[in-house]
Design a protein around this motif. Sequence first.
Motif, PDB file in Angstrom:
ATOM      1  N   GLN A 147     -45.853  18.861 -88.681  1.00 48.32           N
ATOM      2  CA  GLN A 147     -44.512  18.804 -88.110  1.00 48.32           C
ATOM      3  C   GLN A 147     -44.354  17.488 -87.365  1.00 48.32           C
ATOM      4  O   GLN A 147     -45.256  17.077 -86.625  1.00 48.32           O
ATOM      5  CB  GLN A 147     -44.275  19.975 -87.165  1.00 48.32           C
ATOM      6  CG  GLN A 147     -42.835  20.111 -86.681  1.00 48.32           C
ATOM      7  CD  GLN A 147     -42.614  21.424 -85.957  1.00 48.32           C
ATOM      8  OE1 GLN A 147     -43.324  21.756 -85.001  1.00 48.32           O
ATOM      9  NE2 GLN A 147     -41.635  22.205 -86.408  1.00 48.32           N
TER      10      GLN A 147
ATOM     11  N   ASN B  37     -34.918  18.397 -93.356  1.00 50.52           N
ATOM     12  CA  ASN B  37     -35.109  19.819 -93.049  1.00 50.52           C
ATOM     13  C   ASN B  37     -34.473  20.721 -94.103  1.00 50.52           C
ATOM     14  O   ASN B  37     -35.025  21.773 -94.456  1.00 50.52           O
ATOM     15  CB  ASN B  37     -34.549  20.148 -91.667  1.00 50.52           C
ATOM     16  CG  ASN B  37     -35.441  19.639 -90.546  1.00 50.52           C
ATOM     17  OD1 ASN B  37     -36.657  19.568 -90.686  1.00 50.52           O
ATOM     18  ND2 ASN B  37     -34.830  19.284 -89.425  1.00 50.52           N
TER      19      ASN B  37
ATOM     20  N   GLY C  67     -37.587  22.311 -95.592  1.00 53.61           N
ATOM     21  CA  GLY C  67     -37.848  23.374 -94.634  1.00 53.61           C
ATOM     22  C   GLY C  67     -37.781  24.764 -95.247  1.00 53.61           C
ATOM     23  O   GLY C  67     -37.344  24.959 -96.389  1.00 53.61           O
TER      24      GLY C  67
ATOM     25  N   GLN D  97     -39.929  24.232 -89.847  1.00 50.76           N
ATOM     26  CA  GLN D  97     -38.996  23.107 -89.790  1.00 50.76           C
ATOM     27  C   GLN D  97     -39.823  21.829 -89.759  1.00 50.76           C
ATOM     28  O   GLN D  97     -40.535  21.565 -88.793  1.00 50.76           O
ATOM     29  CB  GLN D  97     -38.124  23.202 -88.528  1.00 50.76           C
ATOM     30  CG  GLN D  97     -37.014  22.158 -88.472  1.00 50.76           C
ATOM     31  CD  GLN D  97     -36.104  22.354 -87.270  1.00 50.76           C
ATOM     32  OE1 GLN D  97     -36.235  23.327 -86.541  1.00 50.76           O
ATOM     33  NE2 GLN D  97     -35.189  21.420 -87.070  1.00 50.76           N
TER      34      GLN D  97
END
Length: 505
Positions: free
Chosen positions: A335, A365, A369, A374
Amino acid sequence: MPSDTQSRSDLVIVYHRQPYEEVEVDGQIEYRENKSPNGIVPTLKSFFGRVDKGAWIAWKHAQDPSNPGFDRVVEIDDPHGKYTVSRLPLTPAQVNSFYHVSSKEAFWPILHGFKERYNYDPVDWSTFREVNWAFAEAAAAEAAEGATVWVHDYNLWLVPGYLRTLRPDVKISFFHHTPFPPADIFNVLPWRREILESLLACDVVGFHIPRYVNNFVTAARSLLEVDTQKREKVKAELNAQTSALSEQSVITEVAYEGRTVRLQASPVGVDVDYIEGLATSKDTAARLDQIRTDLGDRRLILSVGRTDYTKGGIEQLESYERLLESRPDLRGRIQLMHVSVMANENMTAYRQIQEDLEHMAGRINGRYGSFDWQPLLLISRPVAFTDLVAYYRAADIAWITPLADGMNLVCKEYCAARTDGDGILVLSEFAGAAVELATAVPTNPFSHRSMDSALSYALEMPEEERRGRMKLLRELVRKQDIRFWAEDQMQALEPRASGGLTTAA
């Protein structure tokens, strides 16, 4: 203003910021210690404890400078000593012209090498002169016979020249907190000669690194009869061969119109003791536990900077997107927390960059994602330094990739905070700090291949190598901390032995 020579100051610091925070309590103004984590203001004030009397010159907003509604001079007595603060009343229009337009919109892009972003038209040079003259007059009025006056940064470029005319007896030191560009870029400024002549009125001119010193001399010699008096080999601590900004030798003394000017390369550091104290506090430990719980088994990549075209934020997000595209195995396992805070919301160029970052973050994202992951956290609001230290502790990688940066203190803060001895610093070759931090993983933000491979290398780095690199980084950051910088600059005003590599014109 001082009424007689007895009340004048042995040390005068000229800096646009006031050296404290003004807080209104029950209708009364209290002056509280500035908690700036980089430690520059407290470190400067610490020198007041070495002199009988000191003074600080700054500005303060006033709708009517002739009747500002505040005391122009206040007396301060704090742990650093007794000193006065002269507040120059400037109208919002003056501040906007001198600081936000001239300094930030015209000078800033040139200093960082972005000629295409330079805008000459809105600059009101007469206002810039007027404000600089006001600072010089205030310093001249405060300085005792033979006093030292220490001027800070490019928005006060003209102060040394004016001050030398007003007070030829004082010693003048100037520190340039941004890069200084090569002559062919600096000379885009129509006022180049006036600026250079003012800086050459100093006894000492300081820059972060040897490259900026040599660039300054090249610019000066392109327009003026400046002779090189002394050149020295660059110290190993300022000559990392992994940096595009490294220099083998640096000019340390020049002569101009019968005056000898010393040139000093001193990298600004951070307050290591302060940062380590925060990093090892109980509050940080609790915050760190929460961050790690939220991360789970994901690895955290941290990037911190201002929203500015010099910081390379767009290029960084593009690199992260390419990594997620080429490495499906990393999806869900990493991340990126990208902190990018606008310093001035009124500047159009910065608003556009912010919009572009938000657009890219949404795209990344949305594309990669999932319900439980995320890939990118874009933070556009200021983060409390106490929280930031906890994230420094949690981050597996600090990814600092400016296109141009005078120094960059974030990378040093990260190293100082890593009291656990772990963590990886990936650092742009074009940050001034890169000439010091030789064991950071270097990257070239102008190259897709370099950006992508450096991050991939960091993600695969074994623990033994991580800790070995961080150990050396922490040693250097501690050695060349904020106090080292200040001492190095001040000692340049003292007599020193002759020597060096050359004494040629």
